[in-house]
Design a protein around this motif. Structure first.
Motif: not given
Length: 372
Positions: A286-307
């Motif tokens: 999913r995405m927001t204006d400040f970054g994207a959330f990346i699913e690394l595994a079911p139940g594990v999300d990481a933030l990829l900041h827009v910068s």
């Protein structure tokens, strides 16, 4: 004294019978629609199909054999052709009525086959005596279609007995309620928080699924269906599915279930798997204006900041990424306690260097996520 003729003596040797009398006889002949009975009278007794049973088109040769002994009730001593008209079903109905009266007084549980499905309920027969079970008393849940009961044997109790008004009412619902109450009592005595149990999916809603545990239902909330994200329970489960769950909580008669078994926890060994500096592959969830959330595994999300998406300026993630896209990035921050991971694609595109501004952006994004 004059001597009796042979015919007179023969007639005297036969018993006398009256209308309404119950007689016993031996079957000396049977046709598909008629039974001939020797009742020890000068004439044989006849039982027609309609006076044997209420079932239409039954072949009497399949239910009665020559040599069988039967009881029947006299309807007419002479039918005009010298035969005695008998009824079997009316005598059976009288006996059945007495049987039902005893069952009513003793609250005895009876079992019978459903003879007819009516618009308002079911009709069952006990020795040719009919009992009506209203639709509201057939089951402890709403039954839209009662046709599935046709020909089935069901148990019930007689709750109203008034043969004069032809009102004999049966109740199956109270037996089911009592049975489920006993099963529920036994279940709650047996289960404990943490127990792993099996059950079948009884109902699926937008917020979860109800699981029949055999005596009570437990709620498997959408948040407890998987370590990963479940968008719609109806796409995961269907009624009748067998599931293995564990009991998360018991609150009086409410049972909370979960399928998030600890051995499957994706955060086990996460410190090693997602250590800072590791390069990982994930999918944009999913995405927001400040970054994207990346699913690394079911139940594990990481933030990829827009910068951290590119070396060039990116206004918002949706300009360069799309949901479902696979990306490769480097882990630049790992917080096991708060279960937060920060990623950078830019770190793969240029040599590592101290970038206080980028770090500040990531920190701000993490705080922003926490506030949400």
């Amino acid at each position: 004294m004059s001597e009796m003729s042979f015919e007179q003596m023969l007639e005297e040797s036969f018993k006398t019978i009256r209308n309404g009398e119950v007689v016993e006889g031996v079957v000396i002949g049977v046709k598909p629609d008629e039974i001939i009975l020797n009742i020890g009278y000068k004439s044989d007794g006849i039982i027609t199909r309609s006076e044997y049973t209420n079932e239409a088109n039954v072949d009497l040769t399949t239910v009665v054999s020559v040599g069988d002994t039967m009881e029947a009730k006299v309807l007419k001593v002479n039918d005009g052709e010298g035969q005695v008209v008998l009824t079997y079903k009316r005598l059976a109905a009288e006996k059945g009525s007495k049987r039902l009266e005893e069952a009513f007084n003793n609250q005895e549980v009876l079992t019978a086959k459903v003879a007819q499905v009516l618009s308002g309920g079911l009709s069952v027969v006990i020795d040719e005596a009919r009992v009506f079970i209203p639709a509201s008393l057939v089951s402890d849940t709403y039954e839209k279609d009662l046709n599935k009961y046709e020909g089935q044997e069901i148990s019930f109790v007689v709750t109203e007995f008034n043969p004069r008004r032809r009102r004999i009412i049966g109740d199956r619902k109270q037996l089911l309620v009592a049975e489920k109450a006993e099963q529920q009592r036994e279940l709650f005595e047996r289960i404990h928080v943490g127990d792993v149990v099996e059950g079948s999916i009884k109902n699926v809603t937008d917020f979860g699924a109800f699981v029949d545990l055999g005596g009570a239902d437990g709620l498997l909330h959408i948040s407890e269906m998987s370590w990963g994200r479940v968008e719609n329970p109806k796409k995961v489960f269907k009624v009748g599915d067998l599931v293995r769950v564990f009991i998360k909580d018991i609150n009086e008669n409410k049972i909370a279930l979960s399928m998030k078994f600890e051995e499957d926890n994706p955060w086990n060994n996460a410190a090693e798997k997602y250590a800072v500096g590791n390069v990982v592959t994930g999918v944009v969830a999913r995405m927001t204006d400040f970054g994207a959330f990346i699913e690394l595994a079911p139940g594990v999300d990481a933030l990829l900041h827009v910068s951290q998406i590119s070396k060039v300026h990116v206004e918002k993630p949706a300009d360069v990424l799309k949901v479902g896209e696979a990306i490769e990035a480097k882990i630049v921050d790992f917080n096991e306690e708060d279960k937060k991971i920060s990623l950078s694609i830019k770190a793969l595109l240029e040599p590592e260097e101290d970038d206080e501004a980028a770090d500040a952006d990531i920190e701000a994004a993490v705080e922003e996520e926490a506030e949400e």
